[in-house]
Design a protein around this motif. Structure first.
Motif, short mmCIF file in Angstrom:
data_model
loop_
_atom_site.label_atom_id
_atom_site.label_comp_id
_atom_site.label_asym_id
_atom_site.label_seq_id
_atom_site.Cartn_x
_atom_site.Cartn_y
_atom_site.Cartn_z
N SER A 1 -20.43 2.27 32.18
CA SER A 1 -21.31 1.25 32.40
C SER A 1 -20.71 -0.24 32.71
O SER A 1 -19.88 -0.50 31.87
N PRO A 2 -21.47 -0.98 33.65
CA PRO A 2 -21.13 -2.45 33.55
C PRO A 2 -21.71 -3.27 32.58
O PRO A 2 -21.37 -4.55 32.58
N PHE A 3 -22.25 -2.62 31.55
CA PHE A 3 -23.19 -3.69 30.58
C PHE A 3 -22.58 -3.21 29.23
O PHE A 3 -22.15 -2.07 28.91
N ALA A 4 -22.29 -4.56 28.61
CA ALA A 4 -21.66 -4.25 27.17
C ALA A 4 -22.68 -3.73 26.19
O ALA A 4 -24.11 -4.03 26.49
N HIS A 5 -22.50 -2.90 25.22
CA HIS A 5 -23.40 -2.43 24.16
C HIS A 5 -22.62 -2.35 22.97
O HIS A 5 -21.73 -1.58 22.98
N ARG A 6 -23.07 -2.87 21.76
CA ARG A 6 -22.70 -2.71 20.40
C ARG A 6 -23.98 -2.15 19.53
O ARG A 6 -25.07 -2.45 19.73
N GLN A 7 -23.36 -1.16 18.80
CA GLN A 7 -24.68 -0.38 18.04
C GLN A 7 -25.62 -1.45 17.41
O GLN A 7 -26.74 -0.92 17.12
N LYS A 8 -25.22 -2.43 16.83
CA LYS A 8 -25.94 -3.10 15.98
C LYS A 8 -26.85 -4.19 16.76
O LYS A 8 -27.76 -4.69 15.95
N TYR A 9 -26.64 -4.24 18.03
CA TYR A 9 -27.54 -5.41 18.97
C TYR A 9 -28.60 -4.39 19.42
O TYR A 9 -28.83 -3.93 20.77
N THR A 10 -29.68 -3.86 18.51
CA THR A 10 -30.59 -3.16 18.87
C THR A 10 -31.98 -3.51 18.56
O THR A 10 -32.90 -2.79 18.51
N GLN A 11 -32.16 -4.97 18.45
CA GLN A 11 -33.49 -5.44 18.08
C GLN A 11 -34.26 -5.72 19.28
O GLN A 11 -33.57 -5.53 20.28
N LYS A 12 -35.61 -6.09 18.78
CA LYS A 12 -36.31 -6.33 20.17
C LYS A 12 -35.79 -7.38 21.02
O LYS A 12 -35.90 -7.08 22.26
N ASP A 13 -35.36 -8.41 20.45
CA ASP A 13 -34.96 -9.56 21.43
C ASP A 13 -33.66 -8.92 22.13
O ASP A 13 -33.39 -9.25 23.32
N ASP A 14 -32.61 -8.16 21.55
CA ASP A 14 -31.90 -7.42 22.34
C ASP A 14 -31.87 -6.63 23.43
O ASP A 14 -31.37 -6.52 24.41
N ILE A 15 -33.06 -5.77 23.07
CA ILE A 15 -33.41 -4.78 24.07
C ILE A 15 -34.26 -5.60 25.08
O ILE A 15 -34.04 -5.15 26.64
N ARG A 16 -34.94 -6.60 24.90
CA ARG A 16 -35.48 -7.35 26.12
C ARG A 16 -34.41 -8.12 26.85
O ARG A 16 -34.37 -7.99 28.03
N ARG A 17 -33.48 -8.70 26.15
CA ARG A 17 -32.61 -9.31 26.91
C ARG A 17 -31.58 -8.27 27.87
O ARG A 17 -31.15 -8.44 28.78
N LYS A 18 -31.45 -7.22 27.28
CA LYS A 18 -30.58 -5.98 28.30
C LYS A 18 -31.39 -5.71 29.23
O LYS A 18 -30.93 -5.52 30.31
N ALA A 19 -32.59 -5.28 29.19
CA ALA A 19 -33.46 -5.20 30.39
C ALA A 19 -33.39 -6.58 31.43
O ALA A 19 -33.50 -5.97 32.78
N GLU A 20 -33.49 -7.52 30.94
CA GLU A 20 -33.44 -8.61 31.80
C GLU A 20 -32.11 -8.67 32.56
O GLU A 20 -31.97 -9.02 33.69
N GLU A 21 -30.96 -8.42 31.76
CA GLU A 21 -29.62 -8.36 32.47
C GLU A 21 -29.69 -7.31 33.47
O GLU A 21 -28.99 -7.49 34.42
N VAL A 22 -30.13 -6.24 33.42
CA VAL A 22 -30.12 -5.21 34.20
C VAL A 22 -31.06 -5.54 35.62
O VAL A 22 -30.56 -5.24 36.70
N ARG A 23 -32.15 -6.13 35.32
CA ARG A 23 -33.08 -6.74 36.31
C ARG A 23 -32.31 -7.54 37.11
O ARG A 23 -32.28 -7.47 38.48
N ALA A 24 -31.54 -8.49 36.44
CA ALA A 24 -30.95 -9.45 37.12
C ALA A 24 -29.95 -8.92 38.11
O ALA A 24 -29.59 -9.24 39.07
#
Length: 401
Positions: A121-144
């Motif tokens: 995966s080209p995207f970073a992910h850490r297990q503790k970054y799973t809050q709603k704001d993190d999920i929204r940010r990751k979806a925005e990163e993938v869309r971008a």
């Protein structure tokens, strides 16, 4: 060595399936399974292949009476062990999925075509970054990353093609309380692969594809396979990502404002407009709007129970897909495959690397399916390339598909 019917009986029992289970998976009666296991009847070639996939063994082992144990390290077994209670219908679908990935890699080898696959995966992910704001940010990163902005995604297949993720659709069961919605697998040759349950409606299938993308992009550093069935932290993350990916908050707000809708929506007609614009299922639209506080909990409960969304959309002038009102929708075999695989299969036939009957057998398609892939509306693909004449003559003489 044992007889075929003895091996069939022992293989079924080792796989912990009843005769009713096997019959349901293969689309035959329990009595027919009993006939096979007593030697009264013999399964045809297609049924033998399906039985072998279901039991996790090779068809040749059945035919030659070799009584083998279930392969513990196979890719099918790895996925199925993710859920000990998997339905036999799902087991067959998982087998189809793995076979497809194997065949995709084999086809690329036949054509000396480099395999374009995503293996990390080209995207970073850490297990503790799973809050709603993190999920929204990751979806925005993938869309971008994909250049999507906040607009609706009209067609998911090109997106997964650009990411080099192979997608496949297979029946996994219509009862979503028991059946998996899909799976993610890191194949040793094809890299990331995604399976989607064909027994779901189109809207649910779109959600499942986005759900599996979350596993591929954000969980592949933790595991090389996920069978999506039930709850758990990974499933919750993937659900949240899928909702944000398909219905980004900024895009929903912008569209609602452009339509002149109120910030707090109560009219189901307004929700239909949003649902159709973003091409998601009615439940997905309701859940996302509730998450965004665009509808109240009372409105959510009322609309979930009282509205028939397909009927309302039809009354508003929307074209209704024939599969929207029912599950277990039939989808042509061709449409189960990603376009990248179909392009390679077509090239194999056009260049003479495979005859039309060989290509049909290789992919589990019919000869008319191959004709469609070749783009021959008249049903005669001979004019596509001189090399095809021999292949079609072979089919006419032997009747082999």
């Amino acid at each position: 060595m044992s007889s075929l019917h003895e091996v069939l009986t022992r293989s079924r029992r080792r796989a912990r399936y009843s005769q009713d289970d096997v019959g349901a998976a293969l689309g035959v009666s329990r009595a027919m399974v009993s006939y096979w296991e007593t030697g009264t009847r013999i399964p045809n070639d297609r049924q033998l292949s399906a039985l072998a996939r279901l039991y996790g063994i090779e068809p040749v082992d059945l035919l030659e009476g070799r009584d083998v144990e279930l392969a513990p390290d196979g890719l099918v077994g790895m996925l199925l062990r993710a859920d000990d209670a998997v339905d036999p219908v799902a087991a067959l679908g998982v087998g189809e999925f793995v076979q497809f990935l194997d065949r995709f890699a084999e086809l690329a080898g036949i054509l000396n075509e480099p395999i374009r696959s995503l293996t990390q995966s080209p995207f970073a992910h850490r297990q503790k970054y799973t809050q709603k704001d993190d999920i929204r940010r990751k979806a925005e990163e993938v869309r971008a990353h994909l250049g999507l902005g906040s607009a609706p995604i009209l067609d998911l297949d090109p997106i997964y093609g650009s990411l080099s993720i192979a997608t496949y659709r297979a029946p996994l069961g219509a009862d979503l309380r028991r059946a998996p919605s899909g799976a993610f697998l890191k194949h040793p040759e094809m890299g990331f692969g995604i399976l989607v349950n064909l027994d779901m409606t189109p809207g649910r299938q779109r959600f499942a594809v986005a759900h599996e993308l979350a596993h591929a992009l954000f969980h592949s550093d933790e595991t090389n396979r996920v069978l999506c069935h039930g709850a758990g932290s990974r499933e919750g993350f993937a659900d949240g990502f899928a909702g944000e990916f398909l219905m980004p908050s900024a895009g929903v707000r912008r569209f609602a404002e452009e339509l002149g809708l109120p910030p707090r929506i109560v009219d189901p007609v307004d929700i239909i407009e949003i649902q159709r614009y973003f091409k998601v299922s009615w439940p997905t639209a309701l859940v996302r709007l509730r998450q965004m506080n665009a509808i109240t909990q009372d409105t959510y409960v009322e609309l979930r129970a009282s509205i028939r969304p397909a009927s309302l959309a039809r009354a508003l002038g929307y074209a209704i897909h024939p599969e929207e009102d029912a599950q277990n929708a039939e989808l042509g075999r061709i449409q189960r495959f990603p376009r990248s695989f179909l392009r390679l299969l077509r090239r194999a036939v056009v260049t003479g690397a495979m005859s039309p009957p060989t290509a049909a057998a290789f992919a589990g398609l019919s000869l008319p399916d191959i004709v469609k892939i070749l783009g021959q509306p008249s049903g005669d693909a001979r004019n596509e390339s001189p090399q095809l004449e021999t292949g079609f003559r072979e089919f006419e003489v032997t009747g082999v598909v």
